[in-house]
Write an enzyme that holds these catalytic residues in place. Structure first.
Site, mmCIF file in Angstrom:
data_model
loop_
_atom_site.group_PDB
_atom_site.id
_atom_site.type_symbol
_atom_site.label_atom_id
_atom_site.label_comp_id
_atom_site.label_asym_id
_atom_site.label_seq_id
_atom_site.Cartn_x
_atom_site.Cartn_y
_atom_site.Cartn_z
ATOM 1 N N LYS A 23 12.148 63.560 60.354
ATOM 2 C CA LYS A 23 10.774 61.802 60.454
ATOM 3 C C LYS A 23 11.675 60.713 60.649
ATOM 4 C CE LYS A 23 10.499 59.638 56.194
ATOM 5 N NZ LYS A 23 10.719 58.105 56.220
ATOM 6 N N ASN A 24 12.416 60.646 60.578
ATOM 7 C CA ASN A 24 12.908 58.954 61.072
ATOM 8 C C ASN A 24 12.873 59.517 62.490
ATOM 9 O OD1 ASN A 24 12.087 58.329 58.641
ATOM 10 N ND2 ASN A 24 14.719 58.199 57.960
ATOM 11 N N ARG A 95 5.010 51.450 57.348
ATOM 12 C CA ARG A 95 6.573 50.818 57.332
ATOM 13 C C ARG A 95 6.452 50.663 58.550
ATOM 14 N NH1 ARG A 95 9.990 46.805 55.783
ATOM 15 N NH2 ARG A 95 11.567 47.589 57.233
ATOM 16 N N CYS A 119 8.474 47.807 49.870
ATOM 17 C CA CYS A 119 8.126 49.879 49.401
ATOM 18 C C CYS A 119 9.252 49.604 47.839
ATOM 19 C CB CYS A 119 8.597 50.682 49.955
ATOM 20 S SG CYS A 119 10.101 51.547 49.747
ATOM 21 N N ARG A 124 12.679 44.916 52.390
ATOM 22 C CA ARG A 124 12.310 44.820 53.472
ATOM 23 C C ARG A 124 11.989 44.134 54.267
ATOM 24 N NH1 ARG A 124 11.304 51.092 53.162
ATOM 25 N NH2 ARG A 124 12.964 51.290 54.625
ATOM 26 N N PRO A 125 12.294 43.116 55.221
ATOM 27 C CA PRO A 125 12.310 42.302 56.150
ATOM 28 C C PRO A 125 12.023 42.680 57.168
ATOM 29 C CG PRO A 125 14.320 41.653 55.044
ATOM 30 C CD PRO A 125 13.472 42.777 54.262
ATOM 31 N N ILE A 126 11.750 42.411 58.252
ATOM 32 C CA ILE A 126 11.296 42.402 59.251
ATOM 33 C C ILE A 126 12.611 41.610 60.470
ATOM 34 C CG2 ILE A 126 9.375 44.632 59.483
ATOM 35 C CD1 ILE A 126 7.735 42.281 60.790
ATOM 36 N N ASP A 307 19.019 57.941 51.820
ATOM 37 C CA ASP A 307 19.024 58.208 51.455
ATOM 38 C C ASP A 307 19.044 59.372 50.675
ATOM 39 O OD1 ASP A 307 16.587 57.489 54.541
ATOM 40 O OD2 ASP A 307 17.149 56.698 52.610
ATOM 41 N N ILE A 329 22.713 49.280 51.146
ATOM 42 C CA ILE A 329 21.721 49.109 51.964
ATOM 43 C C ILE A 329 20.360 48.926 51.159
ATOM 44 C CG2 ILE A 329 20.568 49.990 53.581
ATOM 45 C CD1 ILE A 329 23.479 50.166 54.147
ATOM 46 N N ARG A 400 4.685 62.376 52.289
ATOM 47 C CA ARG A 400 4.964 61.382 53.397
ATOM 48 C C ARG A 400 6.502 62.118 54.227
ATOM 49 N NH1 ARG A 400 7.685 56.227 51.343
ATOM 50 N NH2 ARG A 400 7.751 56.769 54.080
HETATM 51 C C1 EPZ Z 1 15.016 53.189 57.899
HETATM 52 O O1 EPZ Z 1 14.564 52.591 57.482
HETATM 53 C C2 EPZ Z 1 14.369 55.042 57.430
HETATM 54 N N1 EPZ Z 1 13.000 54.699 57.882
HETATM 55 C C3 EPZ Z 1 14.859 54.717 55.845
HETATM 56 O O2 EPZ Z 1 14.106 55.831 55.104
HETATM 57 C C4 EPZ Z 1 16.579 54.312 55.303
HETATM 58 O O3 EPZ Z 1 16.803 54.142 53.709
HETATM 59 C C5 EPZ Z 1 16.904 53.341 55.410
HETATM 60 O O4 EPZ Z 1 16.716 52.576 57.668
HETATM 61 C C6 EPZ Z 1 18.568 53.044 55.929
HETATM 62 O O5 EPZ Z 1 18.911 54.069 56.736
HETATM 63 C C7 EPZ Z 1 12.409 54.690 58.496
HETATM 64 O O6 EPZ Z 1 13.718 55.733 59.491
HETATM 65 C C8 EPZ Z 1 11.619 55.169 58.629
HETATM 66 P P1 EPZ Z 1 16.702 49.268 57.612
HETATM 67 P P2 EPZ Z 1 14.703 50.504 57.504
HETATM 68 O O7 EPZ Z 1 16.176 48.362 58.694
HETATM 69 O O8 EPZ Z 1 14.843 51.312 59.344
HETATM 70 C C9 EPZ Z 1 18.224 45.518 56.128
HETATM 71 C C10 EPZ Z 1 13.497 57.668 53.922
HETATM 72 O O9 EPZ Z 1 12.920 57.738 52.489
HETATM 73 N N2 EPZ Z 1 16.975 44.484 57.067
HETATM 74 O O10 EPZ Z 1 18.458 49.888 58.124
HETATM 75 O O11 EPZ Z 1 13.434 49.974 57.330
HETATM 76 C C11 EPZ Z 1 16.959 45.956 54.903
HETATM 77 O O12 EPZ Z 1 16.479 45.258 54.015
HETATM 78 C C12 EPZ Z 1 13.073 55.856 54.477
HETATM 79 O O13 EPZ Z 1 13.059 57.690 54.979
HETATM 80 C C13 EPZ Z 1 17.233 43.064 57.024
HETATM 81 O O14 EPZ Z 1 17.591 42.932 56.635
HETATM 82 O O15 EPZ Z 1 15.939 50.449 57.157
HETATM 83 C C14 EPZ Z 1 18.159 46.866 54.109
HETATM 84 O O16 EPZ Z 1 18.795 46.732 52.914
HETATM 85 C C15 EPZ Z 1 13.708 55.221 52.750
HETATM 86 N N3 EPZ Z 1 16.222 42.818 58.005
HETATM 87 C C16 EPZ Z 1 18.793 47.126 55.253
HETATM 88 O O17 EPZ Z 1 18.797 46.202 56.330
HETATM 89 C C17 EPZ Z 1 15.606 43.220 59.010
HETATM 90 O O18 EPZ Z 1 15.025 42.633 60.300
HETATM 91 C C18 EPZ Z 1 18.888 48.700 56.513
HETATM 92 O O19 EPZ Z 1 17.454 48.657 56.700
HETATM 93 C C19 EPZ Z 1 15.646 44.800 58.780
HETATM 94 C C20 EPZ Z 1 16.149 45.784 57.600
#
Ligand code: EPZ
Length: 421
Positions: A23-24, A95, A119, A124-126, A307, A329, A400
């Site tokens: 998926k990811n 997302r 979620c 989950r900021p960007i 995950d 995480i 999903r």
């Molecule tokens: C991806 O989410 C996956 N989703 C998530 O899987 C997975 O849990 C996560 O990576 C961690 O492995 C997809 O790939 C679609 P991150 P993502 O950015 O990219 C912080 C599932 O069940 N952060 O690696 O959103 C964030 O808050 C889903 O398949 C910032 O601070 O995760 C978190 O604490 C759930 N600023 C940490 O980084 C940002 O701009 C890791 O998040 C982005 C993230």
């Protein structure tokens, strides 16, 4: 009554299951097609709701798509920036729609879409995505609901992510592959799905090196071409079935996977006393009792994947002793603990991101709910392992991200069915 999955638990699962594309990875490769100057063919695409939403978005943006089983042909030539207003509803729901921002910045030098939702697993900021876009030369504006950006030109830059972010790493690659000069990303995510998106972009003509390490270098190119690319097998889906084998004291061969992607889980399952046998493209898990307790701290790849911590919580609930999960995480990914307690688990939160599980002899079936995608899979595993009947609600979370979850478990001998209404 709402739609639910009904499980009569206690059956040791036996047999084989084939894993679909990840998926990811798919959610990063579909937007990569926007960058191609000719049609793309994407194989091994999982038939899940998140992928279907992405396909709808690409269609609304103007792409022509043809789907045949797990093969999707995308002709991106008809995609227009002006169509971005047509995908607001889908972009809000999913997302990973934020990858369209990175792809549009590359192709159109501008992007505009709703801010992705949070979620139940955290804020989950960007901000890290925006850090990369601005470093490349984009001017970014955020209102309470929308993010829009524009760049006269994109110039390679150095960006350091903190914390490590899968999404920001993928988005920065999408945004920089056709920038002028070289971009260097530091403290990058190393997940298999990040490497898969980089491999696909390189096949399309990008010049990305270092994917899978802490530093990724992207030398900008003038254009990318459509290719045929097969999505990497889903590490998390595979792990879910491996844990289910251990939880039901079963014997499952998980096929069409890359065992190296599951090393962190395999070693924990062995530590608990299960047999884990690795072959070239499959892993066999034979569950044993008693299960030894273990401690897990979720980490970016190659550490233990966040995950899979929720399904592991089910297994720990059945271990002979005290186990602990530290979720490093996300801020709050333990909503499911309360659902396990309803089934007789002796589990509690020590802090917001530390859960403790004192193993019990068995779980007892009851009505429980999926609180997010991976918690949903954990609830199904809990029902499969429990004595008696379990009803799992809030199925929209599960559907999903898991292809044929009920059918696959049924083919492994589970007494399980999806019941509507
Ligand atoms: C991806 O989410 C996956 N989703 C998530 O899987 C997975 O849990 C996560 O990576 C961690 O492995 C997809 O790939 C679609 P991150 P993502 O950015 O990219 C912080 C599932 O069940 N952060 O690696 O959103 C964030 O808050 C889903 O398949 C910032 O601070 O995760 C978190 O604490 C759930 N600023 C940490 O980084 C940002 O701009 C890791 O998040 C982005 C993230």
């Amino acid at each position: 009554m709402a739609d639910r999955i009904v499980i009569h638990g206690g059956v040791p699962l036996k047999g084989e299951v084939s894993i679909s594309g990840a998926k990811n990875a798919a959610l990063g490769i579909l937007p990569a097609a926007i960058l191609a100057d000719s049609p793309m063919v994407i194989d091994n695409l999982p038939n899940i709701q998140d992928v279907n939403i992405y396909i709808t978005m690409l269609e609304k943006l103007g792409a022509k798509l043809e789907r045949e089983g797990d093969r999707l042909t995308v002709d991106p030539s008809g995609i227009r920036f002006e169509n971005v207003g047509l995908i607001v509803e889908e972009a809000t729901k999913l997302r990973a729609s934020y990858y369209i921002l990175g792809a549009f910045l590359s192709r159109f030098r501008k992007g505009c879409q709703p801010l992705p939702g949070g979620c139940p697993i955290g804020e989950r900021p960007i901000n890290l995505h925006i850090l990369a876009f601005e470093a490349l030369g984009a001017k970014v504006e955020i209102t309470e609901k929308m993010i829009s950006m524009e760049a006269d030109e994109l110039t390679g830059a150095e960006v350091t992510f903190d914390p490590v972010s899968v999404g920001a790493t993928i988005n920065a690659m999408l945004a920089s592959v056709m920038a002028g000069g070289t971009t260097v990303l530091h403290n990058t995510a190393k997940e298999p799905h990040v490497v898969d998106v980089a491999n696909c972009l390189n096949l399309m003509g990008a010049r990305i090196s270092g994917a899978g390490t802490d530093t990724i270098k992207i030398r900008g190119v003038d254009c990318l071409h459509g290719v045929t690319y097969s999505v990497v097998p889903d590490q998390i889906q595979a792990g879910t079935y491996m844990i289910a084998a251990a939880a039901t004291c079963g014997d499952i061969l998980v096929k069409n996977i890359i065992p190296e992607h599951l090393e962190a889980l395999s070693s924990k399952l062995r530590e608990m006393g299960n047999e884990v046998i690795e072959y070239d493209d499959s892993i066999r898990v034979i569950g044993h009792r008693p299960l030894r307790p273990v401690n897990i701290k979720t980490m970016p790849h190659p550490g233990f994947p966040t995950d899979l911590q929720q399904p592991m919580g089910v297994l720990m609930s059945l271990a002979d002793g005290r186990s602990r999960i530290t979720e490093s995480i996300f801020e709050s990914r333990f909503e499911y603990v309360g659902e396990l307690v309803k089934m007789g688990a002796d589990a509690s939160l020590r802090t917001e991101n530390v859960a403790v599980f004192n193993g019990v002899d068995h779980l007892t079936g009851t009505a429980i709910k999926a609180t997010d995608l991976r918690a949903g899979a954990a609830m199904v595993i809990a029902g499969l392992a429990a004595q008696g009947t379990t009803e799992v609600y809030n199925l929209e979370h599960i559907e999903r991200g898991y292809v044929d979850l009920v059918e696959n478990f049924r083919s492994l001998g589970a007494d399980i069915a999806r019941v509507s209404g």
